[in-house]
Design a protein around this motif. Structure first.
Motif, mmCIF file in Angstrom:
data_model
loop_
_atom_site.group_PDB
_atom_site.id
_atom_site.type_symbol
_atom_site.label_atom_id
_atom_site.label_comp_id
_atom_site.label_asym_id
_atom_site.label_seq_id
_atom_site.Cartn_x
_atom_site.Cartn_y
_atom_site.Cartn_z
ATOM 1 N N ARG A 247 0.871 -1.181 0.000
ATOM 2 C CA ARG A 247 0.000 0.000 0.000
ATOM 3 C C ARG A 247 0.909 1.232 0.000
ATOM 4 O O ARG A 247 1.710 1.430 0.916
ATOM 5 C CB ARG A 247 -0.883 -0.020 1.238
ATOM 6 N N PRO B 207 1.114 5.415 -0.599
ATOM 7 C CA PRO B 207 0.334 6.651 -0.737
ATOM 8 C C PRO B 207 0.563 7.259 -2.118
ATOM 9 O O PRO B 207 1.660 7.214 -2.652
ATOM 10 C CB PRO B 207 0.892 7.569 0.365
ATOM 11 N N ASP C 214 -10.203 -4.668 1.408
ATOM 12 C CA ASP C 214 -9.149 -3.844 1.974
ATOM 13 C C ASP C 214 -8.634 -4.510 3.244
ATOM 14 O O ASP C 214 -9.250 -4.443 4.303
ATOM 15 C CB ASP C 214 -9.693 -2.449 2.284
ATOM 16 N N TYR D 187 -6.053 -3.852 4.961
ATOM 17 C CA TYR D 187 -5.559 -2.939 5.997
ATOM 18 C C TYR D 187 -6.685 -2.575 6.968
ATOM 19 O O TYR D 187 -6.495 -2.538 8.178
ATOM 20 C CB TYR D 187 -4.971 -1.670 5.369
ATOM 21 N N ALA D 188 -7.896 -2.309 6.382
ATOM 22 C CA ALA D 188 -9.027 -1.984 7.242
ATOM 23 C C ALA D 188 -9.403 -3.190 8.091
ATOM 24 O O ALA D 188 -9.695 -3.074 9.284
ATOM 25 C CB ALA D 188 -10.211 -1.543 6.381
ATOM 26 N N ILE E 133 -5.775 -1.364 10.790
ATOM 27 C CA ILE E 133 -4.787 -0.282 10.647
ATOM 28 C C ILE E 133 -5.040 0.474 9.346
ATOM 29 O O ILE E 133 -4.205 0.496 8.441
ATOM 30 C CB ILE E 133 -3.339 -0.830 10.671
ATOM 31 N N PRO E 134 -6.209 1.120 9.185
ATOM 32 C CA PRO E 134 -6.548 1.759 7.908
ATOM 33 C C PRO E 134 -5.646 2.939 7.566
ATOM 34 O O PRO E 134 -5.641 3.383 6.425
ATOM 35 C CB PRO E 134 -7.997 2.225 8.125
ATOM 36 N N ASN E 135 -4.879 3.462 8.499
ATOM 37 C CA ASN E 135 -4.052 4.637 8.209
ATOM 38 C C ASN E 135 -2.575 4.320 8.039
ATOM 39 O O ASN E 135 -1.755 5.226 7.940
ATOM 40 C CB ASN E 135 -4.231 5.687 9.298
ATOM 41 N N GLU E 136 -2.248 3.050 8.080
ATOM 42 C CA GLU E 136 -0.827 2.713 7.965
ATOM 43 C C GLU E 136 -0.482 2.300 6.544
ATOM 44 O O GLU E 136 -1.337 1.836 5.796
ATOM 45 C CB GLU E 136 -0.466 1.592 8.951
ATOM 46 N N TYR E 137 0.789 2.499 6.190
ATOM 47 C CA TYR E 137 1.245 2.163 4.835
ATOM 48 C C TYR E 137 2.460 1.240 4.911
ATOM 49 O O TYR E 137 3.489 1.623 5.463
ATOM 50 C CB TYR E 137 1.612 3.432 4.061
#
Lengths: 339, 314
Positions: free
Chosen positions: A89, A91, A107, A109-110, A114-118
């Motif tokens: 993932r 940005p 998704d 990550y969701a 951890i939906p805000n991590e890359y």
């Protein structure tokens, strides 16, 4: 440069016309600036496009390998069982629909919370960040290869020079020694040594070095044998130049093209051998990463999570291409006859 | 030629006596490349050594400058015995006072060294702490003398033509002001017009510096042009030696005669009637190890048995 009137040839028949000599007179007088050998080599190197690109690529990889693990929010050894095998993932790219952290429309990550991590290259089977591990591994692989190859090359050059230049009994003894050493399969030596010495960074360097210097010494010896009977070496001898100066000023520069190319090919070879040791379980112990151990880890899951093996393989491939192009360019730059 | 040098009377500069150079080859055989060769070179003269390929003339040159260890014999150069192991002082004198120009202008220059450094090889070896300016100045003077322009000093050998490279080789040999220069087929690899340039250059330099030359060649007409003395070599022996005019006006040995008869003449009428003599030592029953040196006249000597000499002189 006038043709006589009695000549049976008219001007149009003449195949060769006298050139304007004065226009070319200064060509031979062209001044060659008194640059040092090193500066001339650098100039020649910089005028080679392929070599320049490879230099930039290698520098970039080295730079990223140094910086990326430092600035990454993750460490290469953090295990987190709740975020295993996440896809990449990144940005920016995620808006385009690639590398957006989804697999089969889900998704992950969701899902992992951890939906805000890359994780740029995703995570591996133990939830470790592949991006950090790839660059950490590049670092380790480069360090291992460079140390082993540089030491091997230096020893190989000296060994080859001495063996080739002094010849006779010295040469016979030295060559039999290398033959004995190289007649034992490399695999046997490395395996035995690693088993005896325990796997570890320093010991892998030692193993790579022990098996790596023989090729270089042979190449240098062959070049020395060629050069030492050539007339420029004889000329130096008739003028009373010392053996040391003949070896280092007359013969050594003539071995450089071969040495540089062998050197540059040895680096990817050493990285490969290290990867191979990792494959048979004699590599650097976990959790430390090297490109080799990462490829072997990723290889197990290559069909399901291809990015885990793709990332280190790409870095390795670019690195090897870079070193080969770099070696080619450097060889040409070192050789004044090629320019 | 050589008028400038021969005025110095006295002992020879180089005296070679009974020089033997044998090489062992695999299988237990021994090649007698040079077998019992003796000659003297006076200061400032040009001594021509001629013979066919494999006659041992280059081996003689290499033995004299001690590139190879000789099998037996004595070599005295400028008062020093240089046939055995060289002491440090003798080696120093030998290396500065004797130098060599090689045959192949491509192989005799190191492709990785600039011309200025190649020419300065001798200076760097014997005067390592020399001022950089002084070294440069000496090299420039030498380049002027051999007809190279100073602007070419920073080039590599690959940027020169064959004749220019040979001039570089000559400059390298002359930088220490040697008393004897061995020119080992120094012009054989050049084309004829360049040969003339280089030979004339060597003559001019000899007149300036009074250096002696050991001129090794297979081209008799060139050797005749440049030499004061000539020795003809065949199969490791000197078969005939003497002053150039003695050799050319009264060649005695059949080998010398056959060599001279093979030189093309400029006069087409003479050339049409020229019949090169065939020389075959075995067929004519000539064995060099049976002969001894006989003085024909002055410095002119021939390797022959008494009967052979009688037959040849008639």
């Amino acid at each position: 440069m006038t043709t006589s009137n009695a000549s049976p040839f008219v001007d149009e028949d003449a195949l060769f016309r006298p050139a304007d000599f004065m226009a070319h007179a200064d060509t031979d007088e062209r001044e060659y600036a008194n640059y040092s050998y090193i500066r001339e080599t650098v100039n020649r190197f910089l005028s080679n496009k392929g070599a320049l690109v490879s230099l930039v690529v290698i520098s970039l990889i080295v730079l990223v390998a140094i910086i990326a693990p430092l600035v990454s929010p993750y460490s290469y050894s953090d295990v987190n069982s709740s975020i295993t095998n996440l896809p990449p993932r990144i940005p920016g790219l995620e808006q385009l629909g690639i590398c957006d952290g989804t697999q089969n429309g889900v998704d992950l990550y969701a899902e992992a919370g951890i939906p805000n991590e890359y994780h740029f290259f995703g995570t591996d089977g133990l939830g470790r960040d592949v991006w950090t591990r790839v660059w950490e591994g590049t670092r380790i692989s480069l360090v291992i290869a460079l140390i082993a190859v540089v030491v091997g090359v230096l020893i190989g050059i000296v060994y080859g020079l001495v063996s080739g230049y002094f010849g006779g009994k010295v040469d016979i003894v030295m060559q039999r020694f290398t033959e004995v050493l190289s007649s034992i399969p490399q695999l046997v030596i490395t395996t035995l040594l690693i088993v005896v010495l325990q796997p570890g960074l320093a010991n892998i360097v030692i193993v790579l070095f022990i098996t790596g210097w023989i090729d270089m010494s042979r190449i240098v010896r062959a070049q020395v044998l060629k050069c030492k009977t050539q007339e420029f070496t004889l000329a130096a001898r008739t003028l009373g130049v010392s053996s040391r100066d003949i070896i280092f000023k007359e013969i050594l520069p003539n071995t450089m093209p071969q040495v540089v190319v062998t050197f540059m090919f040895s680096i990817p070879n050493a990285i490969f051998l290290e990867a191979f040791l990792a494959f048979i379980g004699l590599g650097i112990p976990a959790p430390t990463a090297s490109l080799g151990t990462m490829i072997n880890d990723g290889y197990n899951a290559a069909m399901i999570y291809p990015y885990q093996v793709l990332a280190p393989v790409m870095v390795l491939a670019i690195l090897m291409l870079g070193f080969n192009l770099f070696g080619d360019g450097l060889r040409d730059a070192l050789d004044p006859e090629r320019s | 030629m050589g008028a400038a040098g021969v005025v110095e009377q006295g002992g020879p500069l180089l005296s070679v006596r009974n020089l033997r150079q044998y090489f062992k080859i695999p299988g237990g055989n021994v090649v007698k490349a040079v077998d019992d060769v003796s000659f003297d070179i006076m200061p400032g003269e040009t001594f021509g050594l001629v013979g066919e390929s494999g006659s041992g003339k280059s081996t003689t040159g290499r033995a004299v400058i001690r590139l190879d260890d000789i099998t037996s014999g004595s070599i005295v150069f400028d008062g020093d015995d240089i046939s055995g192991k060289l002491s440090k002082e003798v080696a120093q004198r030998l290396r500065t006072n004797m130098s060599m120009v090689f045959q192949d202008p491509m192989a005799s220059l190191n492709p990785y060294r600039k011309v200025i450094d190649t020419i300065a090889t001798g200076l760097d070896a014997h005067r390592p702490h020399m001022d950089r300016r002084e070294r440069e100045e000496l090299v420039y003077q030498m380049m002027d003398r051999v007809g190279l322009s100073r602007s070419q000093a920073n080039r590599y050998p690959s940027q020169f033509s064959g004749g220019q490279r040979q001039r570089v080789g000559l400059a390298r040999a002359l930088i220490m002001n040697p008393k004897l220069v061995i020119a080992d087929e120094a012009i054989s690899a050049l084309d004829v017009s360049i040969q003339a340039q280089v030979v004339n250059l060597m003559r001019d330099i000899q007149q300036e510096t009074g250096a002696a030359y050991l001129f090794i060649a297979h081209d008799l007409s060139m050797v005749r042009y440049i030499s004061d003395h000539i020795a003809v070599m065949h199969l490791g022996h000197i078969v005939e030696s003497g002053r150039t005019d003695e050799i050319f006006s009264h060649p005695v040995h059949p080998y010398t005669r056959s060599l001279i008869s093979a030189i093309p003449r400029f006069n087409p009428q003479v050339e049409r009637d020229r019949h090169p003599l065939v020389y075959d030592a075995k067929a004519q029953g000539i064995r060099y190890d049976e002969g001894s040196y006989h003085i024909v006249s002055g410095t002119h000597s021939v390797l022959a048995t008494d009967q052979q000499l009688e037959a040849w002189v008639d």
